[in-house]
Design a protein around this motif. Structure first.
Motif, PDB file in Angstrom:
ATOM      1  N   LEU A   1      36.412  92.963 -33.038  1.00 39.95           N
ATOM      2  CA  LEU A   1      37.210  94.180 -33.237  1.00 39.95           C
ATOM      3  C   LEU A   1      38.339  93.937 -34.233  1.00 39.95           C
ATOM      4  CD1 LEU A   1      37.387  95.610 -29.598  1.00 39.95           C
ATOM      5  CD2 LEU A   1      36.002  96.428 -31.508  1.00 39.95           C
ATOM      6  N   CYS A  60      33.897 102.047 -32.668  1.00 40.72           N
ATOM      7  CA  CYS A  60      34.122 100.610 -32.512  1.00 40.72           C
ATOM      8  C   CYS A  60      34.918 100.300 -31.250  1.00 40.72           C
ATOM      9  CB  CYS A  60      34.843 100.058 -33.735  1.00 40.72           C
ATOM     10  SG  CYS A  60      33.876 100.077 -35.256  1.00 40.72           S
ATOM     11  N   ALA A  80      23.121  95.937 -30.485  1.00 43.73           N
ATOM     12  CA  ALA A  80      24.447  96.415 -30.085  1.00 43.73           C
ATOM     13  C   ALA A  80      24.807  97.681 -30.852  1.00 43.73           C
ATOM     14  CB  ALA A  80      25.493  95.331 -30.315  1.00 43.73           C
ATOM     15  N   ASP A  88      34.738  88.554 -23.676  1.00 48.66           N
ATOM     16  CA  ASP A  88      36.043  89.029 -24.138  1.00 48.66           C
ATOM     17  C   ASP A  88      36.466  88.433 -25.473  1.00 48.66           C
ATOM     18  OD1 ASP A  88      35.971  90.255 -21.719  1.00 48.66           O
ATOM     19  OD2 ASP A  88      37.695  89.228 -20.853  1.00 48.66           O
ATOM     20  N   LEU A  94      29.666  95.211 -26.492  1.00 52.40           N
ATOM     21  CA  LEU A  94      29.972  93.826 -26.851  1.00 52.40           C
ATOM     22  C   LEU A  94      30.569  93.050 -25.686  1.00 52.40           C
ATOM     23  CD1 LEU A  94      31.432  94.350 -30.439  1.00 52.40           C
ATOM     24  CD2 LEU A  94      29.216  93.345 -29.843  1.00 52.40           C
ATOM     25  N   LEU A  95      31.434  93.678 -24.922  1.00 52.32           N
ATOM     26  CA  LEU A  95      32.025  92.998 -23.771  1.00 52.32           C
ATOM     27  C   LEU A  95      30.945  92.527 -22.806  1.00 52.32           C
ATOM     28  CD1 LEU A  95      35.153  95.234 -22.996  1.00 52.32           C
ATOM     29  CD2 LEU A  95      35.178  92.824 -23.712  1.00 52.32           C
ATOM     30  N   THR A 110      34.388  89.520 -28.469  1.00 52.04           N
ATOM     31  CA  THR A 110      34.614  90.952 -28.693  1.00 52.04           C
ATOM     32  C   THR A 110      35.952  91.195 -29.371  1.00 52.04           C
ATOM     33  OG1 THR A 110      33.249  91.601 -26.801  1.00 52.04           O
ATOM     34  CG2 THR A 110      34.862  93.203 -27.578  1.00 52.04           C
ATOM     35  N   ASP A 111      36.995  90.526 -28.901  1.00 54.80           N
ATOM     36  CA  ASP A 111      38.321  90.682 -29.516  1.00 54.80           C
ATOM     37  C   ASP A 111      38.294  90.271 -30.981  1.00 54.80           C
ATOM     38  OD1 ASP A 111      39.377  91.610 -27.164  1.00 54.80           O
ATOM     39  OD2 ASP A 111      40.285  89.700 -26.574  1.00 54.80           O
ATOM     40  N   LYS A 146      32.655  98.540 -28.237  1.00 48.82           N
ATOM     41  CA  LYS A 146      33.433  97.564 -27.477  1.00 48.82           C
ATOM     42  C   LYS A 146      32.829  97.337 -26.098  1.00 48.82           C
ATOM     43  CE  LYS A 146      38.079  96.662 -25.658  1.00 48.82           C
ATOM     44  NZ  LYS A 146      39.486  97.157 -25.575  1.00 48.82           N
ATOM     45  N   GLU A 147      32.415  98.409 -25.431  1.00 51.18           N
ATOM     46  CA  GLU A 147      31.807  98.280 -24.097  1.00 51.18           C
ATOM     47  C   GLU A 147      30.528  97.452 -24.154  1.00 51.18           C
ATOM     48  OE1 GLU A 147      31.188 102.175 -22.621  1.00 51.18           O
ATOM     49  OE2 GLU A 147      33.302 102.747 -22.662  1.00 51.18           O
TER      50      GLU A 147
END
Length: 237
Positions: A72, A51, A28, A65, A59-60, A68-69, A56-57
């Protein structure tokens, strides 16, 4: 001169590895850096943008979701507030592998000494991204942009892998490059990154003519196989 990697980039990698299996974290990280113009972030704000943008893209798509949240949130807590509380707690995740069913991975990794890798490339970008993705404790890279530097590094650094970056190749003819690779010690594994690139296709017949055995990896396959290959050099059996 090789590009330096900001400490905050290593912090991002450490947070990812505290929550995700190392193979997922490194893949990743490299994928996100590959989408970052300029190779690696050059400021703290750049790291935050990395990040909340490319990483983020990635990890999603890979972990969904909720995970990922949480990741982050952890990254913001460390990078903005300097608070590492709870950032080393692994997350139970389902990882969607390309072409394979969803599986749950919990795999401890025990590391050996850093693997010495000779990066044969026309730019320092690839080396810097690998360093940022794997960390200096696992990987030691030496950049060679000429035949002279290849031969010098072979003796001074004793690499286990010689990685030819055919995406940004050095300014060396394919014939000269194949000849230099032929002279490497037997214990050095030659890896061709980007066999599907013009340089990779042009290099192939010269490697064959010089009887150079190599592992060839297509850029279209993604960075995963390359990272796995490096990790296998120091992962405990």
């Amino acid at each position: 001169m090789q590009t330096s990697v900001r400490e905050e980039v290593h912090v991002v990698r450490e947070v990812l590895e505290g929550a995700l299996p190392p193979e997922v974290a490194t893949a990743a990280m490299f994928a996100a850096l590959s989408r970052w113009e300029g190779g690696v972030p050059s400021s703290r704000q750049d790291v935050l943008d990395l990040c909340h943008g490319p990483l983020k893209e990635i990890l999603l798509r890979r972990v969904g979701d909720l995970v990922t949240d949480e990741l982050l949130n952890r990254l913001d807590r460390v990078l903005v507030h300097g608070d590492r509380t709870g950032t080393d707690i692994p997350l139970d995740i389902d990882i969607e592998l390309d072409g394979e069913p969803s599986i749950t991975i919990t795999m401890p990794i025990v590391w050996r000494e850093p693997v010495s890798v000779l990066i044969i490339s026309g730019r320092s970008t690839f080396s810097a991204r690998l360093e940022a993705s794997l960390g200096a404790a696992r990987l030691h890279t030496t950049l060679a942009t000429s035949v002279h530097e290849i031969r010098r590094a072979t003796f001074s650094e004793a690499p286990l892998l010689a990685l030819v970056d055919c995406v940004s190749p050095p300014d060396v003819s394919e014939a000269e490059l194949a000849s230099a690779l032929k002279d490497l010690p037997d214990q050095v594994l030659v890896v061709i990154w980007g066999e599907d690139e013009p340089c990779g296709e042009a290099l192939a017949p010269h490697l064959l003519a010089c009887n150079v055995e190599s592992v060839t990896l297509a850029r279209s396959e993604g960075i995963g196989p390359l990272l796995d290959l490096i990790l296998s050099r120091y992962k405990e059996e």
